[in-house]
Scaffold this motif. Structure first.
Motif, PDB file in Angstrom:
ATOM      1  N   VAL A 109      36.095  43.127  38.922  1.00  0.00           N
ATOM      2  CA  VAL A 109      36.250  42.255  40.174  1.00  0.00           C
ATOM      3  C   VAL A 109      36.608  40.707  39.721  1.00  0.00           C
ATOM      4  O   VAL A 109      36.433  40.051  37.968  1.00  0.00           O
ATOM      5  N   ILE A 111      29.837  33.760  49.378  1.00  0.00           N
ATOM      6  CA  ILE A 111      29.994  33.956  47.475  1.00  0.00           C
ATOM      7  C   ILE A 111      30.870  33.023  47.645  1.00  0.00           C
ATOM      8  O   ILE A 111      31.066  32.447  46.623  1.00  0.00           O
ATOM      9  N   GLU A 165      29.313  30.931  38.309  1.00  0.00           N
ATOM     10  CA  GLU A 165      28.344  31.809  38.994  1.00  0.00           C
ATOM     11  C   GLU A 165      29.325  32.645  38.886  1.00  0.00           C
ATOM     12  O   GLU A 165      28.937  34.004  40.217  1.00  0.00           O
ATOM     13  N   LYS A 166      30.484  32.352  40.049  1.00  0.00           N
ATOM     14  CA  LYS A 166      31.870  34.068  40.253  1.00  0.00           C
ATOM     15  C   LYS A 166      31.743  35.015  38.713  1.00  0.00           C
ATOM     16  O   LYS A 166      31.493  36.253  39.241  1.00  0.00           O
ATOM     17  N   GLU A 167      31.631  34.274  37.983  1.00  0.00           N
ATOM     18  CA  GLU A 167      32.213  35.574  37.025  1.00  0.00           C
ATOM     19  C   GLU A 167      31.569  35.881  36.341  1.00  0.00           C
ATOM     20  O   GLU A 167      31.067  36.814  35.904  1.00  0.00           O
ATOM     21  N   ASP A 168      29.539  35.239  37.361  1.00  0.00           N
ATOM     22  CA  ASP A 168      28.203  36.285  36.507  1.00  0.00           C
ATOM     23  C   ASP A 168      28.103  36.885  37.709  1.00  0.00           C
ATOM     24  O   ASP A 168      27.333  37.489  37.980  1.00  0.00           O
ATOM     25  N   PHE A 169      28.592  38.074  37.502  1.00  0.00           N
ATOM     26  CA  PHE A 169      28.467  39.258  38.655  1.00  0.00           C
ATOM     27  C   PHE A 169      27.951  40.840  37.520  1.00  0.00           C
ATOM     28  O   PHE A 169      27.953  40.920  36.665  1.00  0.00           O
ATOM     29  N   GLN A 170      27.665  41.759  38.609  1.00  0.00           N
ATOM     30  CA  GLN A 170      26.892  43.318  38.078  1.00  0.00           C
ATOM     31  C   GLN A 170      27.662  44.222  38.813  1.00  0.00           C
ATOM     32  O   GLN A 170      27.959  43.890  40.009  1.00  0.00           O
ATOM     33  N   LEU A 229      28.042  45.692  44.139  1.00  0.00           N
ATOM     34  CA  LEU A 229      28.371  44.457  43.224  1.00  0.00           C
ATOM     35  C   LEU A 229      27.386  43.432  43.348  1.00  0.00           C
ATOM     36  O   LEU A 229      27.205  43.154  44.994  1.00  0.00           O
ATOM     37  N   SER A 230      26.500  42.396  42.604  1.00  0.00           N
ATOM     38  CA  SER A 230      25.757  41.627  42.683  1.00  0.00           C
ATOM     39  C   SER A 230      26.553  40.341  42.169  1.00  0.00           C
ATOM     40  O   SER A 230      26.865  41.025  40.619  1.00  0.00           O
ATOM     41  N   PHE A 231      25.766  39.807  42.456  1.00  0.00           N
ATOM     42  CA  PHE A 231      25.888  38.032  41.567  1.00  0.00           C
ATOM     43  C   PHE A 231      24.804  37.803  40.915  1.00  0.00           C
ATOM     44  O   PHE A 231      23.621  37.598  42.172  1.00  0.00           O
ATOM     45  N   TYR A 236      26.616  43.828  47.546  1.00  0.00           N
ATOM     46  CA  TYR A 236      27.435  44.031  48.531  1.00  0.00           C
ATOM     47  C   TYR A 236      28.575  45.734  48.010  1.00  0.00           C
ATOM     48  O   TYR A 236      28.083  45.941  46.460  1.00  0.00           O
TER      49      TYR A 236
END
Length: 96
Positions: free
Chosen positions: A13, A41, A48-53, A60-62, A69
């Motif tokens: 992502v 988002i 915070e956008k770069e800290d996703f799973q 996809l989750s932040f 999502y």
């Protein structure tokens, strides 16, 4: 054929800008998605956008959000309807 049959998943992502997310898929394609339908988002900081799973290649989750999502939701195969202020129900439907 649906996404599961194709074994299509999210592999990475990134963000083109504050209003566009880019998903790299397991078939080596990139999908650029406007975040108009995902305003929660857009309010995240760059950090915070770069800290996703990525969960099971399909979700996809932040870290800073409670929302998860699905790939189908992000690319528009699943329509997420906003919660009605008159009720506490949220409805989701799928495009066949």
């Amino acid at each position: 054929m649906n996404l599961t049959e194709q074994a299509l998943g999210i592999t990475n992502v990134s963000f083109k800008d504050e209003n566009t997310i880019i998903l790299e898929l397991s078939n080596k394609r990139f999908i650029s998605i406007p975040l108009d339908d995902f305003p929660e988002i857009t309010v995240l900081s760059n950090e915070e956008k770069e800290d996703f799973q990525i969960i099971d290649d399909e979700y996809l989750s932040f870290v800073e959000m409670d929302e998860i999502y699905s790939l189908k939701e992000l690319i528009g195969l699943q329509i997420r309807l906003k919660q009605s202020p008159a009720t506490s129900e949220t409805h989701t439907s799928f495009i066949a």
